[in-house]
Design a protein around this motif. Structure first.
Motif, PDB file in Angstrom:
ATOM      1  N   UNK A 151       0.854  -1.200   0.000  1.00  0.00           N
ATOM      2  CA  UNK A 151       0.000   0.000   0.000  1.00  0.00           C
ATOM      3  C   UNK A 151       0.888   1.248   0.000  1.00  0.00           C
ATOM      4  N   UNK A 152       1.887   1.286   0.884  1.00  0.00           N
ATOM      5  CA  UNK A 152       2.780   2.441   0.956  1.00  0.00           C
ATOM      6  C   UNK A 152       3.480   2.643  -0.387  1.00  0.00           C
ATOM      7  N   UNK A 153       3.885   1.538  -1.009  1.00  0.00           N
ATOM      8  CA  UNK A 153       4.593   1.584  -2.293  1.00  0.00           C
ATOM      9  C   UNK A 153       3.740   2.246  -3.375  1.00  0.00           C
ATOM     10  N   UNK A 154       2.436   2.054  -3.292  1.00  0.00           N
ATOM     11  CA  UNK A 154       1.526   2.674  -4.260  1.00  0.00           C
ATOM     12  C   UNK A 154       1.638   4.204  -4.199  1.00  0.00           C
ATOM     13  N   UNK A 155       1.777   4.734  -2.996  1.00  0.00           N
ATOM     14  CA  UNK A 155       1.836   6.181  -2.809  1.00  0.00           C
ATOM     15  C   UNK A 155       3.257   6.737  -2.850  1.00  0.00           C
ATOM     16  N   UNK A 156       4.247   5.870  -2.647  1.00  0.00           N
ATOM     17  CA  UNK A 156       5.656   6.282  -2.658  1.00  0.00           C
ATOM     18  C   UNK A 156       6.493   5.073  -3.067  1.00  0.00           C
ATOM     19  N   UNK A 157       7.028   5.111  -4.290  1.00  0.00           N
ATOM     20  CA  UNK A 157       7.732   3.970  -4.876  1.00  0.00           C
ATOM     21  C   UNK A 157       8.986   3.548  -4.107  1.00  0.00           C
ATOM     22  N   UNK A 158       9.450   4.363  -3.155  1.00  0.00           N
ATOM     23  CA  UNK A 158      10.664   4.000  -2.419  1.00  0.00           C
ATOM     24  C   UNK A 158      10.424   2.872  -1.408  1.00  0.00           C
ATOM     25  N   UNK A 159       9.168   2.564  -1.105  1.00  0.00           N
ATOM     26  CA  UNK A 159       8.871   1.482  -0.165  1.00  0.00           C
ATOM     27  C   UNK A 159       8.980   0.137  -0.885  1.00  0.00           C
ATOM     28  N   UNK A 160       9.682  -0.811  -0.248  1.00  0.00           N
ATOM     29  CA  UNK A 160       9.866  -2.115  -0.861  1.00  0.00           C
ATOM     30  C   UNK A 160      10.370  -3.126   0.154  1.00  0.00           C
ATOM     31  N   UNK A 161      11.156  -4.083  -0.321  1.00  0.00           N
ATOM     32  CA  UNK A 161      11.625  -5.184   0.516  1.00  0.00           C
ATOM     33  C   UNK A 161      12.355  -4.700   1.773  1.00  0.00           C
ATOM     34  N   UNK A 173       2.451   3.276  11.760  1.00  0.00           N
ATOM     35  CA  UNK A 173       2.837   4.351  10.848  1.00  0.00           C
ATOM     36  C   UNK A 173       1.652   5.278  10.650  1.00  0.00           C
ATOM     37  N   UNK A 174       1.904   6.567  10.836  1.00  0.00           N
ATOM     38  CA  UNK A 174       0.883   7.598  10.659  1.00  0.00           C
ATOM     39  C   UNK A 174       1.103   8.218   9.285  1.00  0.00           C
ATOM     40  N   UNK A 175       0.119   8.089   8.401  1.00  0.00           N
ATOM     41  CA  UNK A 175       0.202   8.642   7.050  1.00  0.00           C
ATOM     42  C   UNK A 175      -0.814   9.763   6.910  1.00  0.00           C
ATOM     43  N   UNK A 176      -0.343  10.917   6.468  1.00  0.00           N
ATOM     44  CA  UNK A 176      -1.230  12.058   6.257  1.00  0.00           C
ATOM     45  C   UNK A 176      -1.411  12.267   4.761  1.00  0.00           C
ATOM     46  N   UNK A 177      -2.676  12.360   4.351  1.00  0.00           N
ATOM     47  CA  UNK A 177      -3.035  12.550   2.943  1.00  0.00           C
ATOM     48  C   UNK A 177      -3.747  13.887   2.787  1.00  0.00           C
ATOM     49  N   UNK A 178      -3.488  14.561   1.671  1.00  0.00           N
ATOM     50  CA  UNK A 178      -4.219  15.803   1.408  1.00  0.00           C
ATOM     51  C   UNK A 178      -5.573  15.466   0.776  1.00  0.00           C
ATOM     52  N   UNK A 179      -6.335  16.492   0.428  1.00  0.00           N
ATOM     53  CA  UNK A 179      -7.685  16.299  -0.116  1.00  0.00           C
ATOM     54  C   UNK A 179      -7.738  15.568  -1.444  1.00  0.00           C
ATOM     55  N   UNK A 180      -6.576  15.466  -2.138  1.00  0.00           N
ATOM     56  CA  UNK A 180      -6.550  14.766  -3.431  1.00  0.00           C
ATOM     57  C   UNK A 180      -6.001  13.334  -3.280  1.00  0.00           C
ATOM     58  N   UNK A 181      -5.876  12.879  -2.040  1.00  0.00           N
ATOM     59  CA  UNK A 181      -5.342  11.549  -1.713  1.00  0.00           C
ATOM     60  C   UNK A 181      -3.846  11.438  -1.986  1.00  0.00           C
ATOM     61  N   UNK A 182      -3.169  12.563  -2.062  1.00  0.00           N
ATOM     62  CA  UNK A 182      -1.711  12.547  -2.216  1.00  0.00           C
ATOM     63  C   UNK A 182      -1.096  12.375  -0.823  1.00  0.00           C
ATOM     64  N   UNK A 183      -0.125  11.472  -0.724  1.00  0.00           N
ATOM     65  CA  UNK A 183       0.570  11.238   0.531  1.00  0.00           C
ATOM     66  C   UNK A 183       1.471  12.430   0.831  1.00  0.00           C
ATOM     67  N   UNK A 184       1.265  13.041   2.008  1.00  0.00           N
ATOM     68  CA  UNK A 184       2.003  14.244   2.376  1.00  0.00           C
ATOM     69  C   UNK A 184       3.128  13.921   3.364  1.00  0.00           C
ATOM     70  N   UNK A 185       2.839  13.031   4.318  1.00  0.00           N
ATOM     71  CA  UNK A 185       3.834  12.747   5.362  1.00  0.00           C
ATOM     72  C   UNK A 185       3.635  11.347   5.931  1.00  0.00           C
ATOM     73  N   UNK A 186       4.766  10.707   6.287  1.00  0.00           N
ATOM     74  CA  UNK A 186       4.752   9.412   6.956  1.00  0.00           C
ATOM     75  C   UNK A 186       5.578   9.544   8.229  1.00  0.00           C
ATOM     76  N   UNK A 187       5.005   9.129   9.356  1.00  0.00           N
ATOM     77  CA  UNK A 187       5.712   9.182  10.635  1.00  0.00           C
ATOM     78  C   UNK A 187       5.573   7.829  11.329  1.00  0.00           C
ATOM     79  N   UNK A 188       6.696   7.266  11.731  1.00  0.00           N
ATOM     80  CA  UNK A 188       6.639   6.006  12.489  1.00  0.00           C
ATOM     81  C   UNK A 188       6.383   6.351  13.951  1.00  0.00           C
ATOM     82  N   UNK A 189       5.376   5.734  14.549  1.00  0.00           N
ATOM     83  CA  UNK A 189       4.999   6.033  15.927  1.00  0.00           C
ATOM     84  C   UNK A 189       5.418   4.949  16.915  1.00  0.00           C
ATOM     85  N   UNK A 190       5.787   3.767  16.431  1.00  0.00           N
ATOM     86  CA  UNK A 190       6.197   2.686  17.321  1.00  0.00           C
ATOM     87  C   UNK A 190       7.697   2.755  17.510  1.00  0.00           C
ATOM     88  N   UNK A 191       8.159   2.656  18.757  1.00  0.00           N
ATOM     89  CA  UNK A 191       9.605   2.721  19.024  1.00  0.00           C
ATOM     90  C   UNK A 191      10.125   1.325  19.326  1.00  0.00           C
TER      91      UNK A 191
END
Length: 191
Positions: A151-161, A173-191
């Motif tokens: 799913x992440x790879x769909x919005x950002x091709x750098x995600x992979x193996x 992972x907290x993903x923020x999307x704008x009104x056009x469904x564009x991925x704006x930010x990814x933040x890892x919340x688990x330490x």
């Protein structure tokens, strides 16, 4: 969070003991149950309004405490299930080698299994519906490592193996999307 943005919290399931043939039914270990409580504590203050999950018990159980505390219900969707690697264990390669091959070639599938492309398309269709239906809201998605990565790879091709291999059980992972469904930010919340 801006007015038009939608926040999706992807919660990879907590520790679950592998039992062959029990993909759907296997629950959490004792450590997994403790970690599910930690997930609830970490996310309770986020004021999450909706809860979706893979139908697999370990994914539902990982977010159920949070949903209960928030007064929400967990809605399962079959298309959020984990990618099926093959109809039987891959004998000719190690598990990691099999995963690497699937990430190198998104159209490749082992016999009886799903390609990355197939799994990504079915899961992203659900995510797109959630983004449209719950625009401007905060939504938790109970998920699995492989399908989450796709799913992440769909919005950002750098995600992979490498990303898949780096995730933990659980993970958030907290993903923020704008009104056009564009991925704006990814933040890892688990330490």
């Amino acid at each position: 969070m801006s007015e038009a943005s939608t926040v999706l919290y992807f919660v990879r399931h907590a520790e679950s003991r592998y039992v062959e043939g029990q993909e759907r039914e296997r629950g959490l270990t004792e450590q997994g149950h403790q970690d599910a409580g930690t997930v609830a504590n970490l996310l309770h203050g986020e004021q999450i309004q909706r809860f979706y999950s893979s139908p697999y018990r370990r994914a539902v159980d990982t977010i159920r405490i949070l949903a209960d505390r928030s007064g929400g219900i967990v809605v399962t969707d079959e298309d959020l299930r984990e990618r099926l690697l093959s109809s039987s264990d891959v004998k000719h390669e190690s598990f990691r080698e099999a995963k690497q091959r699937l990430y190198r070639d998104p159209t490749y599938a082992y016999p009886g299994g799903e390609s990355g492309e197939q799994a990504r398309l079915r899961a992203v269709a659900v995510i797109e519906k959630i983004l449209s239906k719950h625009a401007g809201q905060k939504v938790v998605i109970g998920t699995h490592g492989d399908v989450m990565t796709l799913i992440f790879q769909h919005y950002d091709a750098s995600y992979g193996y490498d990303f898949w291999e780096s995730t933990t059980m659980p993970d958030i992972y907290k993903l923020e999307f704008d009104g056009t469904h564009k991925l704006v930010q990814v933040t890892r919340l688990w330490e």
